[in-house]
Design an enzyme around this catalytic site. Structure first.
Site, short mmCIF file in Angstrom:
data_model
loop_
_atom_site.label_atom_id
_atom_site.label_comp_id
_atom_site.label_asym_id
_atom_site.label_seq_id
_atom_site.Cartn_x
_atom_site.Cartn_y
_atom_site.Cartn_z
N ILE A 189 42.37 23.05 15.59
CA ILE A 189 40.57 21.95 14.96
C ILE A 189 41.25 20.84 16.11
CG2 ILE A 189 40.74 20.56 13.11
CD1 ILE A 189 41.67 23.20 11.36
N TYR A 232 54.80 23.34 2.13
CA TYR A 232 53.10 22.79 3.05
C TYR A 232 52.73 22.67 1.89
CZ TYR A 232 48.95 23.71 4.97
OH TYR A 232 47.53 23.56 5.47
N SER A 288 44.76 20.22 2.39
CA SER A 288 44.69 21.54 2.26
C SER A 288 44.05 22.20 0.68
CB SER A 288 46.13 22.88 2.90
OG SER A 288 45.65 23.63 2.69
N THR A 308 45.93 13.51 16.31
CA THR A 308 47.29 14.17 16.18
C THR A 308 46.59 15.89 16.18
OG1 THR A 308 47.75 14.29 13.92
CG2 THR A 308 48.49 12.46 15.16
N GLY A 309 48.56 16.52 16.78
CA GLY A 309 48.37 17.94 16.27
C GLY A 309 46.98 19.11 17.39
#
Length: 269
Positions: free
Chosen positions: A28, A177, A164, A20-21
């Site tokens: 990335i 986030y 993260s 995904t993304g």
């Protein structure tokens, strides 16, 4: 001679992955998709370009078609779909598409993320809800749908989530986030336990500071001084770790959050 990427040979030959993304050639997700293709996998690449279009760095000027073309183009080993993970049904559609396209699904790489710059004074319920939905809820639901679709007679069941650095240092300027990424960190061990008896591993990656074109010059210099190598991480640095986690060599590793930060010295910033 035909390349590994072209003939599907390699350590992941026969495996089917969802990444995904995959919305920007500098991102990335793009590097991970290329690494898995080079290792022999077939890949369903997911993107949601409108998110990037609303961010300071902007969407890839080549568009989703250009991103896929840079990966060799859609065909027998690469497919693409665009979905907004704010929709709770989107994870099911993504997994279903991978199975329809390639007949199975073996590896899930939930690399997507919604970025959100809100301090405590700026914090809103709407942004908290949206960041939770896209980052944390979608990762959990993607894992659920992956598990439901996975054929346990196939080897190499892998789920690779992305968190993260919020567990290593505060991120008070981007609370929605950081909070949603913290949820991914905390869900990793429990999801790994839920799937361990099926031979499916679940791990998360904290890639640290990665140069994907989002930081301004001052931040780039400041963070660079805190990295022993004198440079930010590259998407390819992350892709190598993900490729290993997707391989048979990582079969004994599950429930872990891997900090891949190049020795990042936050105190030196």
């Amino acid at each position: 001679m035909e390349s590994t990427a072209e003939n599907g040979a390699g350590p992941l030959a026969g495996r089917v992955a969802i990444v995904t993304g995959v919305s920007r050639r500098i991102g990335i997700g793009f590097a991970v998709t290329r690494a898995l293709l080079d290792a022999g996998a077939r890949v369903l690449a997911h993107s949601w370009a409108p998110h990037d279009a609303g961010q300071p760095w902007g969407a890839d000027p080549a568009g989703p078609e250009g991103v896929m073309a840079a990966l060799g183009g859609e065909g027998p080993r690469l497919a693409h779909m665009s979905e907004d993970f704010a929709d709770p049904e989107a994870p099911r559609r993504v997994v279903r598409r991978a199975v329809e396209e390639f007949g199975a699904v073996d590896v899930l790489v939930a690399n997507h993320a919604r970025s959100s710059l809100q301090s405590l004074a700026e914090l809103t319920a709407d942004e908290l809800d949206l960041s939770w939905a896209v980052n944390a809820r979608a990762s959990a639901l993607l894992t659920k749908e992956f598990a439901a679709a996975h054929d346990d007679s196939r080897p190499g069941g892998r789920v690779i989530l992305f968190t993260s650095g919020q567990h290593l240092a505060p991120m008070s300027a981007e609370l929605p986030y950081a909070i949603s990424k913290g949820a991914i960190h905390q869900m990793t061990l429990s999801l790994a336990d839920a799937l361990a008896d099926r031979g499916i591993t679940v791990n998360a990656v904290n890639p640290g500071p990665v140069d994907t074109g989002w930081a301004d010059e001052e931040l780039t210099r400041r963070v660079g001084r805190a990295l022993p190598a004198g440079r930010w991480g590259s998407p390819e640095d992350v892709a190598r770790l993900v490729r290993w986690l997707a391989s048979d060599e990582s079969a004994w590793i599950t429930g872990q959050v891997v900090d891949s930060e190049g020795g990042f010295r936050r105190w030196a910033m």
